[in-house]
Design a protein around this motif. Structure first.
Motif, PDB file in Angstrom:
ATOM      1  N   ALA A  37      -7.833-145.650  35.173  1.00 54.85           N
ATOM      2  CA  ALA A  37      -9.004-144.810  35.416  1.00 54.85           C
ATOM      3  C   ALA A  37     -10.083-145.065  34.371  1.00 54.85           C
ATOM      4  O   ALA A  37     -11.284-145.148  34.699  1.00 54.85           O
ATOM      5  CB  ALA A  37      -8.596-143.344  35.426  1.00 54.85           C
ATOM      6  N   SER A  83      -1.629-139.444  41.356  1.00 52.51           N
ATOM      7  CA  SER A  83      -2.665-140.411  41.736  1.00 52.51           C
ATOM      8  C   SER A  83      -3.910-139.700  42.241  1.00 52.51           C
ATOM      9  O   SER A  83      -5.040-140.032  41.849  1.00 52.51           O
ATOM     10  CB  SER A  83      -2.130-141.372  42.801  1.00 52.51           C
ATOM     11  OG  SER A  83      -1.186-142.261  42.237  1.00 52.51           O
ATOM     12  N   TRP A  87      -7.586-140.099  40.433  1.00 50.05           N
ATOM     13  CA  TRP A  87      -8.715-140.734  41.103  1.00 50.05           C
ATOM     14  C   TRP A  87      -9.746-139.715  41.569  1.00 50.05           C
ATOM     15  O   TRP A  87     -10.925-140.049  41.725  1.00 50.05           O
ATOM     16  CB  TRP A  87      -8.215-141.625  42.229  1.00 50.05           C
ATOM     17  CG  TRP A  87      -7.354-142.725  41.682  1.00 50.05           C
ATOM     18  CD1 TRP A  87      -6.030-142.928  41.909  1.00 50.05           C
ATOM     19  CD2 TRP A  87      -7.759-143.748  40.768  1.00 50.05           C
ATOM     20  NE1 TRP A  87      -5.585-144.009  41.202  1.00 50.05           N
ATOM     21  CE2 TRP A  87      -6.618-144.532  40.491  1.00 50.05           C
ATOM     22  CE3 TRP A  87      -8.972-144.074  40.167  1.00 50.05           C
ATOM     23  CZ2 TRP A  87      -6.671-145.625  39.638  1.00 50.05           C
ATOM     24  CZ3 TRP A  87      -9.021-145.160  39.313  1.00 50.05           C
ATOM     25  CH2 TRP A  87      -7.878-145.930  39.052  1.00 50.05           C
ATOM     26  N   VAL A  98     -13.370-143.141  46.207  1.00 47.59           N
ATOM     27  CA  VAL A  98     -12.313-143.973  45.626  1.00 47.59           C
ATOM     28  C   VAL A  98     -11.198-144.142  46.660  1.00 47.59           C
ATOM     29  O   VAL A  98     -10.690-143.162  47.216  1.00 47.59           O
ATOM     30  CB  VAL A  98     -11.739-143.368  44.336  1.00 47.59           C
ATOM     31  CG1 VAL A  98     -10.646-144.274  43.773  1.00 47.59           C
ATOM     32  CG2 VAL A  98     -12.844-143.152  43.300  1.00 47.59           C
ATOM     33  N   TYR A 100      -7.519-145.590  46.907  1.00 46.92           N
ATOM     34  CA  TYR A 100      -6.411-145.941  46.022  1.00 46.92           C
ATOM     35  C   TYR A 100      -5.097-145.931  46.806  1.00 46.92           C
ATOM     36  O   TYR A 100      -5.003-145.380  47.905  1.00 46.92           O
ATOM     37  CB  TYR A 100      -6.331-144.953  44.853  1.00 46.92           C
ATOM     38  CG  TYR A 100      -6.093-143.514  45.281  1.00 46.92           C
ATOM     39  CD1 TYR A 100      -4.804-142.979  45.313  1.00 46.92           C
ATOM     40  CD2 TYR A 100      -7.140-142.689  45.670  1.00 46.92           C
ATOM     41  CE1 TYR A 100      -4.574-141.667  45.722  1.00 46.92           C
ATOM     42  CE2 TYR A 100      -6.925-141.385  46.072  1.00 46.92           C
ATOM     43  CZ  TYR A 100      -5.644-140.879  46.102  1.00 46.92           C
ATOM     44  OH  TYR A 100      -5.417-139.590  46.516  1.00 46.92           O
TER      45      TYR A 100
END
Length: 277
Positions: A37, A83, A87, A98, A100
């Motif tokens: 990040a 996660s 994010w 984002v 991911y």
């Protein structure tokens, strides 16, 4: 970090070919997420103008290995897990969407998933890998369930859809996304290990982009056994070629998509219009 508002005719991606270390424990997974990040935020800040979308490779939270997959009961996450929390903060800080990937867990089992969070920190949806690889270095069916739905989302007027690694080799998926769901950009997130199948991967990505007349980002992780991501425009010739990432190293690329390119390609080359019923 919010920058100039988008015009609606372009879409700026920050494609992140990141290296993912061994992650045998939750603590190591979370340290990796934090470092990733920080690196992504720094790269986004260095982009002149606005980043609309940040994209990460397949299973960007954990190492891709049989040993790691044997620890999924600890490492896999719900949709609102580590996660997402990581994010989400990146999306809010950078003002970008984002995209991911992570190992997802629910009551039915484990999934290889891609999720998208918007600049307000809201979860827009997720896609679970439909086609699980079971050859070469991949033994996904031993650990994961296959998905059962598609997922598309809008950024700046462009419709995007994630697919994951082995999905690229099944042409019906990409074609259905374009024909039936109006997709302009395919985000192909992978974990391509340098086994016997590595050489053919680029050919599939290039073909999917040209035959479906879409922008296609085929994003691998970095590392001595991975690398060589590529971005494919919807038309390619001796002057317009794919954008190749570093062979092995971490590589962050700013990629600007222009709607006029898509319109012109689909007008000048009638592949999609000439399909028979």
């Amino acid at each position: 970090m919010n920058k100039t508002a988008p015009s609606g005719n372009t879409l700026t991606l920050l494609a992140c070919q990141i290296e993912i270390p061994q992650t045998p424990t939750v603590a190591q997974r979370d340290i990796h997420l934090e470092k990733s990040a920080e690196a992504v935020c720094a790269e986004a800040a260095a982009v002149e103008g606005r980043v609309d979308l940040i994209v990460l490779p397949e299973l960007s939270s954990i190492n891709y290995s049989y040993d790691t997959f044997s620890r999924l009961s600890d490492l896999a996450e719900p949709l609102d897990g580590a996660s997402f929390k990581t994010w989400r903060q990146v999306a809010i800080k950078t003002g970008a969407h984002v995209c991911y990937s992570f190992a997802r867990i629910d009551e039915s089992g484990f999934f290889i998933s891609v999720a998208v969070v918007d600049p307000a920190g809201r979860h827009l949806g997720h896609y679970d890998k439909l086609h699980l690889a079971q050859f070469g270095a991949s033994r996904e069916r031993d650990h994961f369930q296959r998905g059962n739905h598609l997922f598309t989302f809008l950024v700046n007027g462009f419709r995007l859809a994630p697919i994951i690694c082995y999905d690229i080799r099944i042409p019906e998926l990409s074609r259905a996304l374009v024909i039936y769901h109006g997709v302009d950009v395919i985000l192909h997130c992978g974990a391509y290990f340098r086994d016997k199948s590595f050489y053919t991967w680029h050919h599939f990505a290039v073909t999917r982009a040209i035959e479906n007349q879409v922008f296609l980002l085929s994003l691998n992780r970095a590392g001595s056994s991975f690398g060589q991501s590529l971005y494919c425009p919807p038309w390619q010739d001796d002057e317009t070629t794919p954008l190749n990432f570093d062979d092995t190293k971490e590589d962050f690329r700013e990629i600007k998509l222009d709607r006029r390119t898509l319109v012109d390609v689909r007008r000048n080359y009638s592949f999609l219009r000439d399909r028979l019923p």
